[in-house]
Write a protein that holds these residues in place. Structure first.
Motif, mmCIF file in Angstrom:
data_model
loop_
_atom_site.group_PDB
_atom_site.id
_atom_site.type_symbol
_atom_site.label_atom_id
_atom_site.label_comp_id
_atom_site.label_asym_id
_atom_site.label_seq_id
_atom_site.Cartn_x
_atom_site.Cartn_y
_atom_site.Cartn_z
ATOM 1 N N ALA A 8 80.802 59.782 46.587
ATOM 2 C CA ALA A 8 80.154 58.905 47.562
ATOM 3 C C ALA A 8 78.726 58.567 47.138
ATOM 4 C CB ALA A 8 80.167 59.559 48.940
ATOM 5 N N ASN A 9 77.985 59.548 46.641
ATOM 6 C CA ASN A 9 76.606 59.295 46.223
ATOM 7 C C ASN A 9 76.539 58.455 44.961
ATOM 8 O OD1 ASN A 9 74.507 60.757 47.983
ATOM 9 N ND2 ASN A 9 76.073 62.310 47.737
ATOM 10 N N GLU A 10 77.520 58.584 44.070
ATOM 11 C CA GLU A 10 77.542 57.711 42.901
ATOM 12 C C GLU A 10 77.778 56.267 43.311
ATOM 13 O OE1 GLU A 10 80.506 59.410 40.424
ATOM 14 O OE2 GLU A 10 79.183 60.965 39.587
ATOM 15 N N THR A 11 78.639 56.064 44.309
ATOM 16 C CA THR A 11 78.829 54.714 44.838
ATOM 17 C C THR A 11 77.534 54.190 45.449
ATOM 18 O OG1 THR A 11 81.146 55.208 45.326
ATOM 19 C CG2 THR A 11 80.177 53.317 46.437
ATOM 20 N N PHE A 12 76.829 55.050 46.179
ATOM 21 C CA PHE A 12 75.552 54.656 46.768
ATOM 22 C C PHE A 12 74.540 54.290 45.689
ATOM 23 C CE2 PHE A 12 71.276 56.148 48.132
ATOM 24 C CZ PHE A 12 71.012 55.142 49.050
ATOM 25 N N ALA A 13 74.511 55.045 44.592
ATOM 26 C CA ALA A 13 73.568 54.745 43.503
ATOM 27 C C ALA A 13 73.870 53.387 42.883
ATOM 28 C CB ALA A 13 73.632 55.848 42.446
ATOM 29 N N ARG A 14 75.150 53.081 42.689
ATOM 30 C CA ARG A 14 75.503 51.769 42.132
ATOM 31 C C ARG A 14 75.099 50.639 43.076
ATOM 32 N NH1 ARG A 14 80.290 54.583 40.718
ATOM 33 N NH2 ARG A 14 81.363 53.675 42.528
ATOM 34 N N GLN A 15 75.341 50.841 44.372
ATOM 35 C CA GLN A 15 74.951 49.808 45.329
ATOM 36 C C GLN A 15 73.437 49.681 45.430
ATOM 37 O OE1 GLN A 15 78.296 48.666 45.293
ATOM 38 N NE2 GLN A 15 77.343 47.759 47.098
ATOM 39 N N LEU A 16 72.720 50.804 45.290
ATOM 40 C CA LEU A 16 71.255 50.758 45.307
ATOM 41 C C LEU A 16 70.724 49.937 44.137
ATOM 42 C CD1 LEU A 16 68.505 51.734 46.396
ATOM 43 C CD2 LEU A 16 68.780 53.790 44.982
ATOM 44 N N SER A 17 71.299 50.140 42.951
ATOM 45 C CA SER A 17 70.861 49.361 41.796
ATOM 46 C C SER A 17 71.161 47.880 41.991
ATOM 47 C CB SER A 17 71.551 49.872 40.526
ATOM 48 O OG SER A 17 72.961 49.700 40.617
ATOM 49 N N THR A 18 72.289 47.549 42.648
ATOM 50 C CA THR A 18 72.625 46.147 42.903
ATOM 51 C C THR A 18 71.638 45.515 43.875
ATOM 52 O OG1 THR A 18 74.972 46.593 42.529
ATOM 53 C CG2 THR A 18 74.421 44.588 43.739
ATOM 54 N N VAL A 19 71.302 46.227 44.964
ATOM 55 C CA VAL A 19 70.359 45.702 45.945
ATOM 56 C C VAL A 19 68.993 45.457 45.312
ATOM 57 C CG1 VAL A 19 69.067 46.289 48.043
ATOM 58 C CG2 VAL A 19 71.528 46.682 47.946
ATOM 59 N N LEU A 20 68.508 46.429 44.549
ATOM 60 C CA LEU A 20 67.193 46.282 43.922
ATOM 61 C C LEU A 20 67.205 45.181 42.863
ATOM 62 C CD1 LEU A 20 66.091 50.022 43.568
ATOM 63 C CD2 LEU A 20 65.337 48.351 45.270
#
Length: 300
Positions: free
Chosen positions: A37-49
């Motif tokens: 779940a946190n790896e998915t969050f990290a990928r989405q965080l990089s996309t948002v930024l």
């Protein structure tokens, strides 16, 4: 008098520290689920930024570990961007932290600057807080997306702080799950953290435990089915090889005597019937195998 003696066993091993205030409550399945779940969050965080700053941003999970809230908060730089997140229909809250140097670089890029590595480390102004709030709100939405495979959660931004001394989302001895995420914006690298209390994660971890239990039950059922199948393969059954049935009237049956001949009416070219427990399973032709009579299967 008999002498008493005791054997002394010495084990050569390095001593391990154990904190009785924070017993390990995360099973391997729980850690694996939170890691995904946190790896998915990290990928989405990089996309948002990346889409917000219009530059390449990388984010990856460094570690997921259980600590006390006091241990976690003592590792957070002061000042930092501290976003308090709440979850709909769930107790407790979470904390998303970004180093202030990265936040200032993000603000600089949002205002048209180059986002240099040298940025002032201070609390945010009202205008800067407004700019960052919109970005953090989007990050909270991605947290909802990241955890939806485990449980239905809805994260929302509650407040923004910059001083860890004025913020306490849990008691110092309460266990929390702290996730470290390495964030790279251009040539600038920093570590963001996500802190979630076990009270908040309880519904999520319950769904993980249920899925793990169901998988284990399915595995046991499959193993039992394989065992039954293997045992059935070893069961002995009676197999008969017969000619075509002969139909007689009741009068013909009662008139049979020793020495009478009953015609089989089985054509020579027609195979015999192989049956198991009265069920025909194959056809065969008569023959011999050494000194024994035998039948060769011709059609299953």
């Amino acid at each position: 008098m008999g002498s008493r003696h005791a054997d002394l066993w010495l084990v050569s091993a390095e001593p391990l520290s154990y904190d009785f205030r924070s017993p390990g409550r995360l099973s391997r399945e729980r850690v694996r689920a939170l890691q995904v779940a946190n790896e998915t969050f990290a990928r989405q965080l990089s996309t948002v930024l990346s889409t917000t700053l219009r530059t390449v941003v990388f984010a990856r999970v460094v570690s997921v570990r259980q600590v006390t809230y006091d241990e976690y908060i003592r590792t957070v730089p002061n000042p930092s961007l501290l976003a308090v997140l709440t979850f709909e229909s769930q107790p407790g809250s979470a904390l998303f932290q970004l180093p202030m140097g990265v936040v200032m670089s993000v603000i600089d890029r949002l205002l048209g600057g180059a986002g240099g590595r040298v940025q002032p480390i201070r609390a945010l102004s009202d205008i800067e807080t407004t700019l960052v709030r919109d970005l953090v709100q989007r990050v909270a939405g991605e947290l909802t997306y990241a955890f939806e495979t485990l449980a239905s959660v809805r994260a929302d931004l509650d407040s923004l702080e910059s001083n860890t001394q004025f913020l306490q989302i849990a008691a110092p001895a309460d266990p929390v799950v702290a996730t470290e995420v390495e964030v790279r914006i251009g040539d600038q690298a920093a570590t963001a953290t996500l802190c979630m209390s076990l009270a908040t994660l309880k519904p999520i971890l319950a769904s993980v435990d249920q899925a793990s239990a169901e998988a284990a039950a399915d595995s046991r059922v499959a193993a039992a089915a394989r065992t039954v199948e293997q045992r059935l393969q070893q069961v002995e059954i009676d197999v008969t090889v017969s000619f075509r049935e002969v139909t007689l009237t009741s009068a013909e049956v009662f008139s049979l005597a020793v020495g009478d001949v009953v015609p089989l009416r089985h054509p020579v070219t027609e195979p015999l019937l192989v049956a198991a427990d009265g069920v025909t399973v194959a056809s065969a032709t008569p023959g011999s195998h050494g000194k024994r009579l035998a039948a060769q299967i011709v059609t299953p």
